[in-house]
Write an enzyme that holds these catalytic residues in place. Sequence first.
Site, PDB file in Angstrom:
ATOM      1  CD  GLU A 272      -8.289 -65.627 -50.980  1.00  0.00           C
ATOM      2  OE1 GLU A 272      -7.396 -66.482 -51.137  1.00  0.00           O
ATOM      3  OE2 GLU A 272      -8.494 -64.707 -51.795  1.00  0.00           O
ATOM      4  CB  CYS A 306      -3.197 -69.080 -46.207  1.00  0.00           C
ATOM      5  SG  CYS A 306      -3.357 -67.383 -46.768  1.00  0.00           S
TER       6      CYS A 306
END
Length: 517
Positions: A272, A306
């Site tokens: 990720e 993110c």
Amino acid sequence: MTTATDRPRFENVDYALIDALSGLNPGAWVGSRPLACGEGVLTSSSPADSLPIGQVDRPGAAACEEAIQAAADAFAEWRAVPAPVRGRVVRRIGERLRENQDALGALISLEMGKIYSEGKGEVQSMIDTCDYAAGFSRDLFGLTMASERPGHRMMEQYQPLGPIGVISSFNFPAAVWAWNAMFAAVCGDTVVWKPASAVPLTAIAVQKIAGEVLEEFGMPAGVFTLVAGGPEAGDAIVEDPRVRLVSFTGSTKVGHGVAKKTAARFCRTILELGGNNAAIVTPAMDPTVAIPAIVFGAVGTTGQRCTSTRRILVHESIFDRVADAMVDAYGKLRAGHPFQEGVHYGPLVYESVCDDYRAAVQRAVDEGGRLLCGGEALPELGPCYVAPSIVAANADMPCTHEEMFGPLVYLIPYAGDVTDAIALQNGVRQGLASAIFTEDMREVETFVSAVGSDCGIANVNLGTAGAEVGAAFGGEKDSGFGRELGPEAWKTYMRRQTVTVNYSGKVAMPQGVQFKL
């Protein structure tokens, strides 16, 4: 050392958990049992007020080895525990998180800097994950297939994979662990956790809760282990052949290194990594929906997700109107201590990140961007506070192709139709989250079609930031590989096995092969 009791206190916060961590805490744990460390002291300070919260005794190579070996030893026992029983352990962890939600939320906010409602929301995500994963403990299903050979049965089943490593980032200091660990646990895996160095106390608090639940059920302590050290602790997990899957959350640059090391030993990964997420705003948008969603996407968690919105692609016919609305909305934002009522965003995680942020704003201006608002430091609040910025930019500016982990957003015009906007959105190396704001169903369907967004997440009339545990989370391209959460997440943490049973009493080869002795 300044203690937690020296900082201002707010009426709506339970400080008992924070106070309990104000001394020196072991940095390595097997269940609820601390390990000997002694490799130096890491001080965790709050970016909200720059005061220390507590200290961590850093684990060295011996502690990392003990934690990983404990996970390997526990796996031999844990994988044999019936999956529904493992599910009850996970469900109990969720109950304990509910009991401690306010206190854990406060600790997350204080140590990381996100506002209190986001801190509590992160704990709620952990609770939801426990509920969700516990349900899968009775649904780890396989398939039965027809065999071409008489008297044969074929089936697929899933078996526990082994110890897994979770290397989490500072922006979600607890939830990312739960997203991985709770699914892994119901699948029969054990978990070694390496948290970010900025937020070790949150990890220790969560580890204690999980360890106490293991004790309550009489389960092996090594099901959950923790090494709250520096990069060497992460390397120990990434490089150890006993660890069969590594889930890494962090920068694309570090993710490349993790991918190379794990690939060299054929270890699975969930990566990720960074995002450069865009929100497309077409002339058919509803401003009452678009503006608030975009502002939260850009400013929530002080732009340190993110999935934070980095680029806003606005049709040229409405560019000035959207720009004015965004600047007006930013003028209403309030910065402050994460515990204060009415605050929209808190500090950045480190003072050095503030320097990087201001440099990124200046670079955007140097490349031809026009600063519409923000970008300055807010020293009156503390060294880690900045004003979120909006920069009118062009898609060909190099800075718009790179991720800045802070509240900097680029307002970029596009001409033509929605396919032109999608091409601009997709024209970067990252591919995590995307959004479109429109009431035109043709634009919606184009955006979510095979020729539309190339991101792992495609949202319609909601921002890029935020995720529910019922849906898979993850990106494409430089944003990484693999998925957390969602209805098939459990398969990631298990090994797939094909089984063929011959009950015919004869030997038969497939494809009609003859082999006689």
